[in-house]
Structure formats: structure tokens, C-alpha cells
Write a protein that holds these residues in place. Structure first.
Motif, PDB file in Angstrom:
ATOM      1  N   GLU A 298      10.452  -3.204   7.698  1.00 14.36           N
ATOM      2  CA  GLU A 298      10.973  -4.569   7.782  1.00 14.36           C
ATOM      3  C   GLU A 298      10.759  -5.304   6.469  1.00 14.36           C
ATOM      4  OE1 GLU A 298       9.082  -6.513  11.121  1.00 14.36           O
ATOM      5  OE2 GLU A 298       9.514  -4.779  12.376  1.00 14.36           O
ATOM      6  N   ASP A 299       9.595  -5.097   5.855  1.00 10.67           N
ATOM      7  CA  ASP A 299       9.260  -5.809   4.634  1.00 10.67           C
ATOM      8  C   ASP A 299       8.188  -5.042   3.876  1.00 10.67           C
ATOM      9  OD1 ASP A 299       9.377  -8.026   2.812  1.00 10.67           O
ATOM     10  OD2 ASP A 299       7.572  -8.868   3.715  1.00 10.67           O
ATOM     11  N   LEU A 300       8.208  -5.161   2.570  1.00  9.09           N
ATOM     12  CA  LEU A 300       7.128  -4.666   1.716  1.00  9.09           C
ATOM     13  C   LEU A 300       6.890  -5.758   0.689  1.00  9.09           C
ATOM     14  CD1 LEU A 300       5.199  -2.342   0.958  1.00  9.09           C
ATOM     15  CD2 LEU A 300       6.921  -1.627  -0.694  1.00  9.09           C
ATOM     16  N   ASP A 301       5.712  -6.354   0.708  1.00 10.96           N
ATOM     17  CA  ASP A 301       5.392  -7.485  -0.152  1.00 10.96           C
ATOM     18  C   ASP A 301       4.215  -7.134  -1.050  1.00 10.96           C
ATOM     19  OD1 ASP A 301       5.463 -10.115  -1.172  1.00 10.96           O
ATOM     20  OD2 ASP A 301       3.913 -10.733   0.245  1.00 10.96           O
ATOM     21  N   CYS A 302       4.473  -7.117  -2.359  1.00 11.90           N
ATOM     22  CA  CYS A 302       3.412  -6.836  -3.330  1.00 11.90           C
ATOM     23  C   CYS A 302       2.951  -8.161  -3.951  1.00 11.90           C
ATOM     24  CB  CYS A 302       3.916  -5.882  -4.406  1.00 11.90           C
ATOM     25  SG  CYS A 302       4.311  -4.240  -3.757  1.00 11.90           S
ATOM     26  N   PRO A 303       1.691  -8.215  -4.400  1.00  7.74           N
ATOM     27  CA  PRO A 303       1.136  -9.477  -4.892  1.00  7.74           C
ATOM     28  C   PRO A 303       1.567  -9.868  -6.302  1.00  7.74           C
ATOM     29  CG  PRO A 303      -0.520  -7.770  -5.017  1.00  7.74           C
ATOM     30  CD  PRO A 303       0.680  -7.160  -4.332  1.00  7.74           C
ATOM     31  N   GLY A 304       2.271  -8.993  -7.016  1.00  6.46           N
ATOM     32  CA  GLY A 304       2.682  -9.328  -8.378  1.00  6.46           C
ATOM     33  C   GLY A 304       3.161  -8.095  -9.107  1.00  6.46           C
ATOM     34  N   ASP A 305       3.315  -8.221 -10.419  1.00  5.61           N
ATOM     35  CA  ASP A 305       3.731  -7.095 -11.242  1.00  5.61           C
ATOM     36  C   ASP A 305       2.636  -6.034 -11.268  1.00  5.61           C
ATOM     37  OD1 ASP A 305       6.023  -8.547 -11.828  1.00  5.61           O
ATOM     38  OD2 ASP A 305       5.277  -9.262 -13.755  1.00  5.61           O
ATOM     39  N   LEU A 306       3.047  -4.778 -11.446  1.00  5.39           N
ATOM     40  CA  LEU A 306       2.115  -3.656 -11.511  1.00  5.39           C
ATOM     41  C   LEU A 306       1.852  -3.318 -12.969  1.00  5.39           C
ATOM     42  CD1 LEU A 306       0.579  -1.350 -10.020  1.00  5.39           C
ATOM     43  CD2 LEU A 306       2.701  -0.023 -10.184  1.00  5.39           C
ATOM     44  N   GLU A 307       0.601  -3.407 -13.375  1.00  4.39           N
ATOM     45  CA  GLU A 307       0.236  -3.091 -14.753  1.00  4.39           C
ATOM     46  C   GLU A 307       0.491  -1.616 -15.021  1.00  4.39           C
ATOM     47  OE1 GLU A 307      -3.563  -3.345 -17.836  1.00  4.39           O
ATOM     48  OE2 GLU A 307      -3.844  -3.855 -15.728  1.00  4.39           O
ATOM     49  N   GLY A 308       1.134  -1.323 -16.146  1.00  4.36           N
ATOM     50  CA  GLY A 308       1.452   0.051 -16.520  1.00  4.36           C
ATOM     51  C   GLY A 308       0.295   0.737 -17.206  1.00  4.36           C
ATOM     52  N   LYS A 309      -0.796   0.898 -16.490  1.00  4.23           N
ATOM     53  CA  LYS A 309      -2.005   1.528 -17.019  1.00  4.23           C
ATOM     54  C   LYS A 309      -2.505   2.512 -15.963  1.00  4.23           C
ATOM     55  CE  LYS A 309      -6.694   0.429 -18.491  1.00  4.23           C
ATOM     56  NZ  LYS A 309      -7.710  -0.629 -18.568  1.00  4.23           N
ATOM     57  N   VAL A 310      -2.735   3.755 -16.381  1.00  2.74           N
ATOM     58  CA  VAL A 310      -3.198   4.781 -15.447  1.00  2.74           C
ATOM     59  C   VAL A 310      -4.460   4.300 -14.734  1.00  2.74           C
ATOM     60  CG1 VAL A 310      -4.081   7.132 -15.234  1.00  2.74           C
ATOM     61  CG2 VAL A 310      -2.166   6.668 -16.770  1.00  2.74           C
ATOM     62  N   GLY A 311      -4.454   4.448 -13.420  1.00  7.55           N
ATOM     63  CA  GLY A 311      -5.590   4.041 -12.607  1.00  7.55           C
ATOM     64  C   GLY A 311      -5.453   2.653 -12.001  1.00  7.55           C
ATOM     65  N   THR A 312      -4.479   1.875 -12.488  1.00 10.50           N
ATOM     66  CA  THR A 312      -4.262   0.548 -11.918  1.00 10.50           C
ATOM     67  C   THR A 312      -3.883   0.688 -10.450  1.00 10.50           C
ATOM     68  OG1 THR A 312      -3.546  -0.390 -14.015  1.00 10.50           O
ATOM     69  CG2 THR A 312      -2.853  -1.549 -12.030  1.00 10.50           C
ATOM     70  N   GLU A 313      -4.470  -0.167  -9.628  1.00 13.07           N
ATOM     71  CA  GLU A 313      -4.209  -0.114  -8.189  1.00 13.07           C
ATOM     72  C   GLU A 313      -3.945  -1.519  -7.676  1.00 13.07           C
ATOM     73  OE1 GLU A 313      -6.680   2.533  -5.596  1.00 13.07           O
ATOM     74  OE2 GLU A 313      -7.198   0.627  -4.640  1.00 13.07           O
ATOM     75  N   MET A 314      -3.002  -1.630  -6.763  1.00 12.33           N
ATOM     76  CA  MET A 314      -2.792  -2.900  -6.069  1.00 12.33           C
ATOM     77  C   MET A 314      -2.406  -2.595  -4.629  1.00 12.33           C
ATOM     78  SD  MET A 314       0.692  -4.729  -7.293  1.00 12.33           S
ATOM     79  CE  MET A 314       2.265  -3.922  -7.255  1.00 12.33           C
ATOM     80  N   THR A 315      -2.712  -3.536  -3.762  1.00 11.22           N
ATOM     81  CA  THR A 315      -2.421  -3.361  -2.348  1.00 11.22           C
ATOM     82  C   THR A 315      -1.289  -4.292  -1.952  1.00 11.22           C
ATOM     83  OG1 THR A 315      -4.712  -2.753  -1.892  1.00 11.22           O
ATOM     84  CG2 THR A 315      -3.370  -3.423  -0.014  1.00 11.22           C
ATOM     85  N   CYS A 316      -0.206  -3.686  -1.478  1.00 13.51           N
ATOM     86  CA  CYS A 316       0.938  -4.424  -0.961  1.00 13.51           C
ATOM     87  C   CYS A 316       0.814  -4.440   0.561  1.00 13.51           C
ATOM     88  CB  CYS A 316       2.239  -3.735  -1.368  1.00 13.51           C
ATOM     89  SG  CYS A 316       2.429  -3.559  -3.169  1.00 13.51           S
ATOM     90  N   VAL A 317       1.618  -5.274   1.202  1.00  9.55           N
ATOM     91  CA  VAL A 317       1.613  -5.342   2.665  1.00  9.55           C
ATOM     92  C   VAL A 317       2.968  -4.872   3.170  1.00  9.55           C
ATOM     93  CG1 VAL A 317       1.391  -6.828   4.682  1.00  9.55           C
ATOM     94  CG2 VAL A 317      -0.038  -7.243   2.669  1.00  9.55           C
ATOM     95  N   LEU A 318       2.938  -3.814   3.973  1.00  5.98           N
ATOM     96  CA  LEU A 318       4.132  -3.257   4.583  1.00  5.98           C
ATOM     97  C   LEU A 318       4.189  -3.743   6.027  1.00  5.98           C
ATOM     98  CD1 LEU A 318       5.348   0.350   4.353  1.00  5.98           C
ATOM     99  CD2 LEU A 318       4.999  -0.653   6.585  1.00  5.98           C
ATOM    100  N   THR A 319       5.359  -4.206   6.453  1.00  8.82           N
ATOM    101  CA  THR A 319       5.521  -4.667   7.826  1.00  8.82           C
ATOM    102  C   THR A 319       6.513  -3.769   8.548  1.00  8.82           C
ATOM    103  OG1 THR A 319       5.136  -6.943   7.125  1.00  8.82           O
ATOM    104  CG2 THR A 319       6.119  -6.634   9.306  1.00  8.82           C
ATOM    105  N   SER A 320       6.104  -3.289   9.719  1.00  2.74           N
ATOM    106  CA  SER A 320       6.959  -2.477  10.566  1.00  2.74           C
ATOM    107  C   SER A 320       6.686  -2.845  12.011  1.00  2.74           C
ATOM    108  CB  SER A 320       6.669  -0.984  10.345  1.00  2.74           C
ATOM    109  OG  SER A 320       7.436  -0.194  11.235  1.00  2.74           O
ATOM    110  N   GLU A 321       7.734  -3.198  12.723  1.00  2.00           N
ATOM    111  CA  GLU A 321       7.644  -3.608  14.124  1.00  2.00           C
ATOM    112  C   GLU A 321       6.603  -4.698  14.341  1.00  2.00           C
ATOM    113  OE1 GLU A 321       6.325  -1.037  17.519  1.00  2.00           O
ATOM    114  OE2 GLU A 321       8.488  -0.862  17.765  1.00  2.00           O
TER     115      GLU A 321
END
Length: 108
Positions: free
Chosen positions: A55-78
Motif C-alpha cells: 500500500e505504501d513505502l515511506d522512507c525518512p529521507g535521502d539515502l546516503e551513498g556510503k557502504v554500510g549506511t542504513e535507514m529504516t523505512c515503513v512499509l504498509t500492507s493491509e
């Protein structure tokens, strides 16, 4: 079975403890991948892997192009929300390659 129910069922099924996909953000710079590009590519790849569009995938911002960078987005389903953990695993020639892991448990 609705499409979102199928997605949710696939995430919680015994065969899928975590969904891991290798994604390449084409046309990105080595500095970052724009938030909307991450969301679009991740949604497309999740749809291809599971056969159902979230239904939706919402990320908190741009993803830094650096190996090891991690961010948590929120995926919505049902109506259920899941963490979608994006991790950069390669940056080469102006392309940022990242993985997405979706643990099967809905977040609170």
C-alpha cells in the motif's frame, strides 16, 4: 484473497523469515539516492519478489551513498506496518546498490 493480504501473508509465511533484495539505484549520485527514488525502486522490487504491491513505502529521507549506511523505512500492507531496512552494500561508478530486508513481524 486480496492483493495486500497476499503480501502480508508472504511476509509472515514460514518460507520468508526476511525478504532480502539487492537493488541498484540507476542514475543516482555516489553522494545520495533521493528518497522518492529509493521508495520507487524498493516498491517495484518488492512487488516483483512477492507479486503484490505494498500500500505504501515511506522512507525518512535521502539515502546516503556510503557502504554500510542504513535507514529504516515503513512499509504498509493491509493496514499493518512493517520495518523495511535499507542498507547500502556497494557504491560504484555513480550507482548505489542497496538491500532491503523486511522482517515478518508488524511494528507497533
Amino acid at each position: 484473497m486480496t492483493r495486500t493480504r497476499a503480501f502480508s501473508g508472504a511476509l509472515t509465511g514460514a518460507a520468508l523469515l526476511a525478504l532480502s533484495l539487492a537493488l541498484t539505484a540507476c542514475g543516482s549520485s555516489e553522494d545520495f539516492v533521493q528518497e522518492k527514488t529509493v521508495e520507487r525502486i524498493a516498491t517495484e522490487q518488492l512487488t516483483n519478489a512477492v507479486g503484490v504491491t505494498p500500500e505504501d513505502l515511506d522512507c525518512p529521507g535521502d539515502l546516503e551513498g556510503k557502504v554500510g549506511t542504513e535507514m529504516t523505512c515503513v512499509l504498509t500492507s493491509e493496514g499493518e506496518k512493517y520495518d523495511a531496512i535499507i542498507t547500502v552494500d556497494d557504491v560504484t561508478g555513480g550507482r548505489v546498490r542497496f538491500n532491503i530486508d523486511v522482517p515478518p513481524n508488524a511494528t507497533e
